[in-house]
Every structure is written in C-alpha cells, then in structure tokens.
Design a protein around this motif. Structure first.
Motif, PDB file in Angstrom:
ATOM      1  N   HIS A  96      -2.255  29.600 -23.527  1.00 27.45           N
ATOM      2  CA  HIS A  96      -3.570  28.840 -23.671  1.00 27.45           C
ATOM      3  C   HIS A  96      -4.100  28.229 -22.615  1.00 27.45           C
ATOM      4  O   HIS A  96      -3.560  28.040 -21.421  1.00 27.45           O
ATOM      5  N   HIS A  97      -5.384  27.876 -22.667  1.00 27.38           N
ATOM      6  CA  HIS A  97      -6.312  27.151 -21.596  1.00 27.38           C
ATOM      7  C   HIS A  97      -6.853  25.796 -21.779  1.00 27.38           C
ATOM      8  O   HIS A  97      -7.202  25.715 -22.771  1.00 27.38           O
ATOM      9  N   LEU A  98      -6.802  25.096 -20.764  1.00 27.87           N
ATOM     10  CA  LEU A  98      -7.748  24.112 -20.793  1.00 27.87           C
ATOM     11  C   LEU A  98      -8.876  24.037 -19.707  1.00 27.87           C
ATOM     12  O   LEU A  98      -8.577  24.388 -18.629  1.00 27.87           O
ATOM     13  N   VAL A  99     -10.070  24.193 -20.421  1.00 30.50           N
ATOM     14  CA  VAL A  99     -11.319  24.619 -19.266  1.00 30.50           C
ATOM     15  C   VAL A  99     -12.362  23.124 -19.289  1.00 30.50           C
ATOM     16  O   VAL A  99     -12.615  22.642 -20.184  1.00 30.50           O
ATOM     17  N   CYS A 100     -12.257  22.786 -17.904  1.00 29.76           N
ATOM     18  CA  CYS A 100     -13.077  21.499 -17.839  1.00 29.76           C
ATOM     19  C   CYS A 100     -14.593  21.904 -17.665  1.00 29.76           C
ATOM     20  O   CYS A 100     -15.073  22.638 -16.948  1.00 29.76           O
ATOM     21  N   ILE A 101     -15.454  21.138 -18.657  1.00 24.50           N
ATOM     22  CA  ILE A 101     -16.725  21.644 -18.878  1.00 24.50           C
ATOM     23  C   ILE A 101     -17.228  20.846 -17.535  1.00 24.50           C
ATOM     24  O   ILE A 101     -18.609  21.091 -17.452  1.00 24.50           O
ATOM     25  N   GLU A 102     -16.827  20.248 -16.904  1.00 21.91           N
ATOM     26  CA  GLU A 102     -17.828  19.241 -15.764  1.00 21.91           C
ATOM     27  C   GLU A 102     -17.446  20.215 -14.507  1.00 21.91           C
ATOM     28  O   GLU A 102     -18.747  20.687 -13.914  1.00 21.91           O
ATOM     29  N   CYS A 103     -16.403  20.557 -14.003  1.00 24.20           N
ATOM     30  CA  CYS A 103     -16.073  20.976 -12.802  1.00 24.20           C
ATOM     31  C   CYS A 103     -15.777  22.515 -12.784  1.00 24.20           C
ATOM     32  O   CYS A 103     -15.562  23.264 -11.846  1.00 24.20           O
ATOM     33  N   GLY A 104     -15.298  22.998 -14.002  1.00 23.55           N
ATOM     34  CA  GLY A 104     -14.957  24.420 -14.394  1.00 23.55           C
ATOM     35  C   GLY A 104     -13.496  24.666 -14.130  1.00 23.55           C
ATOM     36  O   GLY A 104     -13.024  25.728 -13.983  1.00 23.55           O
ATOM     37  N   SER A 105     -12.694  23.891 -13.711  1.00 26.75           N
ATOM     38  CA  SER A 105     -11.528  23.981 -13.404  1.00 26.75           C
ATOM     39  C   SER A 105     -10.764  24.593 -14.991  1.00 26.75           C
ATOM     40  O   SER A 105     -11.003  24.353 -15.735  1.00 26.75           O
ATOM     41  N   VAL A 106      -9.617  25.486 -14.693  1.00 24.79           N
ATOM     42  CA  VAL A 106      -8.769  25.964 -15.635  1.00 24.79           C
ATOM     43  C   VAL A 106      -7.347  25.715 -15.472  1.00 24.79           C
ATOM     44  O   VAL A 106      -6.808  26.057 -14.361  1.00 24.79           O
ATOM     45  N   GLU A 107      -6.963  25.092 -16.420  1.00 26.72           N
ATOM     46  CA  GLU A 107      -5.435  24.887 -16.581  1.00 26.72           C
ATOM     47  C   GLU A 107      -4.662  25.643 -17.580  1.00 26.72           C
ATOM     48  O   GLU A 107      -5.327  25.948 -18.619  1.00 26.72           O
ATOM     49  N   GLU A 108      -3.551  26.256 -17.331  1.00 24.23           N
ATOM     50  CA  GLU A 108      -2.770  26.936 -18.274  1.00 24.23           C
ATOM     51  C   GLU A 108      -1.821  26.054 -19.082  1.00 24.23           C
ATOM     52  O   GLU A 108      -1.237  25.166 -18.547  1.00 24.23           O
ATOM     53  N   ILE A 109      -1.597  26.566 -20.239  1.00 25.33           N
ATOM     54  CA  ILE A 109      -0.668  25.914 -21.031  1.00 25.33           C
ATOM     55  C   ILE A 109       0.406  27.220 -21.428  1.00 25.33           C
ATOM     56  O   ILE A 109       0.048  27.999 -22.276  1.00 25.33           O
ATOM     57  N   MET A 110       1.600  27.021 -21.182  1.00 25.00           N
ATOM     58  CA  MET A 110       2.447  28.225 -21.079  1.00 25.00           C
ATOM     59  C   MET A 110       3.130  28.268 -22.534  1.00 25.00           C
ATOM     60  O   MET A 110       3.671  29.207 -23.175  1.00 25.00           O
ATOM     61  N   ASP A 111       3.241  26.985 -23.330  1.00 23.65           N
ATOM     62  CA  ASP A 111       4.020  26.857 -24.539  1.00 23.65           C
ATOM     63  C   ASP A 111       3.226  27.513 -25.462  1.00 23.65           C
ATOM     64  O   ASP A 111       1.739  27.364 -25.464  1.00 23.65           O
ATOM     65  N   ASP A 112       3.899  28.092 -26.422  1.00 24.75           N
ATOM     66  CA  ASP A 112       3.135  28.835 -27.674  1.00 24.75           C
ATOM     67  C   ASP A 112       2.998  27.737 -28.535  1.00 24.75           C
ATOM     68  O   ASP A 112       3.879  27.294 -29.207  1.00 24.75           O
ATOM     69  N   LEU A 113       1.778  27.319 -28.908  1.00 28.36           N
ATOM     70  CA  LEU A 113       1.582  25.990 -29.661  1.00 28.36           C
ATOM     71  C   LEU A 113       0.982  26.638 -31.095  1.00 28.36           C
ATOM     72  O   LEU A 113       1.034  25.527 -31.900  1.00 28.36           O
ATOM     73  N   LEU A 114       1.098  27.699 -31.420  1.00 29.90           N
ATOM     74  CA  LEU A 114       0.370  28.050 -32.628  1.00 29.90           C
ATOM     75  C   LEU A 114       1.500  29.102 -33.494  1.00 29.90           C
ATOM     76  O   LEU A 114       0.969  29.625 -34.450  1.00 29.90           O
ATOM     77  N   GLY A 115       2.994  28.945 -33.182  1.00 33.53           N
ATOM     78  CA  GLY A 115       3.535  29.748 -34.008  1.00 33.53           C
ATOM     79  C   GLY A 115       3.270  29.305 -35.501  1.00 33.53           C
ATOM     80  O   GLY A 115       3.467  30.173 -36.421  1.00 33.53           O
ATOM     81  N   ASP A 116       3.407  28.017 -35.927  1.00 32.29           N
ATOM     82  CA  ASP A 116       3.503  27.490 -37.199  1.00 32.29           C
ATOM     83  C   ASP A 116       1.817  27.817 -37.753  1.00 32.29           C
ATOM     84  O   ASP A 116       1.807  28.420 -38.953  1.00 32.29           O
ATOM     85  N   VAL A 117       0.943  27.904 -37.055  1.00 35.24           N
ATOM     86  CA  VAL A 117      -0.330  28.179 -37.649  1.00 35.24           C
ATOM     87  C   VAL A 117      -0.487  29.693 -38.048  1.00 35.24           C
ATOM     88  O   VAL A 117      -0.813  30.073 -38.947  1.00 35.24           O
ATOM     89  N   GLU A 118       0.187  30.547 -37.168  1.00 35.60           N
ATOM     90  CA  GLU A 118       0.315  31.898 -37.510  1.00 35.60           C
ATOM     91  C   GLU A 118       0.962  32.165 -38.811  1.00 35.60           C
ATOM     92  O   GLU A 118       0.602  32.920 -39.596  1.00 35.60           O
ATOM     93  N   LYS A 119       2.042  31.349 -39.138  1.00 36.70           N
ATOM     94  CA  LYS A 119       2.620  31.631 -40.353  1.00 36.70           C
ATOM     95  C   LYS A 119       1.874  31.300 -41.568  1.00 36.70           C
ATOM     96  O   LYS A 119       1.690  32.025 -42.630  1.00 36.70           O
ATOM     97  N   LEU A 120       1.038  30.290 -41.336  1.00 38.00           N
ATOM     98  CA  LEU A 120       0.344  29.720 -42.438  1.00 38.00           C
ATOM     99  C   LEU A 120      -0.951  30.727 -42.615  1.00 38.00           C
ATOM    100  O   LEU A 120      -1.244  31.026 -43.832  1.00 38.00           O
ATOM    101  N   VAL A 121      -1.388  31.231 -41.563  1.00 36.48           N
ATOM    102  CA  VAL A 121      -2.514  32.263 -41.709  1.00 36.48           C
ATOM    103  C   VAL A 121      -1.823  33.610 -42.493  1.00 36.48           C
ATOM    104  O   VAL A 121      -2.514  34.236 -43.364  1.00 36.48           O
ATOM    105  N   GLU A 122      -0.459  34.089 -42.026  1.00 36.41           N
ATOM    106  CA  GLU A 122      -0.196  35.237 -42.475  1.00 36.41           C
ATOM    107  C   GLU A 122       0.108  34.855 -44.247  1.00 36.41           C
ATOM    108  O   GLU A 122      -0.148  35.872 -44.796  1.00 36.41           O
ATOM    109  N   LYS A 123       0.553  33.707 -44.336  1.00 34.64           N
ATOM    110  CA  LYS A 123       1.165  33.640 -45.796  1.00 34.64           C
ATOM    111  C   LYS A 123      -0.042  33.246 -46.682  1.00 34.64           C
ATOM    112  O   LYS A 123      -0.355  33.791 -47.555  1.00 34.64           O
ATOM    113  N   GLY A 124      -1.116  32.556 -46.212  1.00 34.21           N
ATOM    114  CA  GLY A 124      -2.363  31.879 -46.765  1.00 34.21           C
ATOM    115  C   GLY A 124      -3.427  33.047 -47.044  1.00 34.21           C
ATOM    116  O   GLY A 124      -4.175  33.079 -48.093  1.00 34.21           O
TER     117      GLY A 124
END
Length: 152
Positions: A96-124
């Motif tokens: 995942h990424h954090l994008v600054c709308i002011e300076c354009g910097s990009v920071e990375e998030i290496m953790d998988d934050l959406l595992g539970d969301v994937e399960k909800l999408v697959e089930k629902g």
C-alpha cells in the motif's frame, strides 16, 4: 542484489522467458532505485546510462512483461503517470501507499491491511480476490507542519 536478479531470472525461466541483457539492465535500475516509484521514462533514462543501445520501446516491453509476470506492479497515483514498483520478495499482495497531495512524496506500507476485507468481499459478493491495491491521499508529516489541515 545478485540474489534478487537470480530469483527474477528463475521467475522468467519458469514462464519460458530469458533474462536478456536489456531486461537485466531494466531490472537492475528497478532494484537500485526500488524506493523511487519510477516512470517508464525515468527507468529508460537510467537504463540508457548503463546500456546506451537500449531503446525506449524495449524498456516499455520489458516493463509490460515484468508486470504481466507479477515481478513488478504498475501503479498510478492519480497524476496520469504510470510508475513501476518491484513486488517485494515473497509478497502475496501488492503493498500500500501514502501519497502526499502537497509535495508528491510516496511512502510505502508493507503490512497487508486488507486480509479481512478480502474475506468479506469473497463471502458477501462471491468474488475471488486475486490481489488488491490501496492508496491513501493526504498530507505527509512534513507538509502538515506548513499547510493548514481541514478539520473534515
């Protein structure tokens, strides 16, 4: 770096492709500038320094192949420019990424934050998720010090 080159070479071979000198030059630039989220043109200019005979079309074809093989991820941060990001070794998902709308910097998030969301999408929705991307747009810590932040 050589270890990563060998792994990418094996990934290519497993799909009946070779790590040609042109592909290797492109991969080396991606590895050397892994945190930079380079555009195809940026990559081309850096590759050209190492191998002046390589053309822009070759770099584009290489990036498309690497993207198809899930060695790199093609990303767009809303500025109309496609950028390329090496997929982290052993990563099941795009990071995942954090994008600054002011300076354009990009920071990375290496953790998988959406595992539970994937399960909800697959089930629902009965939808088999193969990958996901998440980009947050906002103000980085540095810009928050100088730009007034909305209270929304």
């Amino acid at each position: 770096m050589e270890h990563r080159i060998d792994r990418i070479k094996k990934q290519l071979h497993s799909q009946s492709y070779k790590l040609t000198p042109q592909r290797e030059a492109t991969v080396r630039v991606l590895l050397e500038r892994e945190e930079d989220h380079l555009s195809a043109e940026d990559i081309y200019l850096l590759v050209k320094e190492k191998a002046p005979e390589i053309g822009l079309a070759t770099v584009y074809r290489t990036l498309e192949l690497l993207s198809e093989l899930k060695i790199v991820d093609k990303i767009n941060f809303g500025d109309g420019v496609s950028r390329y990001d090496l997929r982290k070794e052993g990563a099941e998902h795009f990071h995942h990424h954090l994008v600054c709308i002011e300076c354009g910097s990009v920071e990375e998030i290496m953790d998988d934050l959406l595992g539970d969301v994937e399960k909800l999408v697959e089930k629902g929705w009965g939808f088999k998720v193969k990958d996901h991307r998440l980009t947050f747009h906002g103000l980085c810590k540095q810009c928050q010090k100088t730009v007034p932040v909305d209270t929304k």
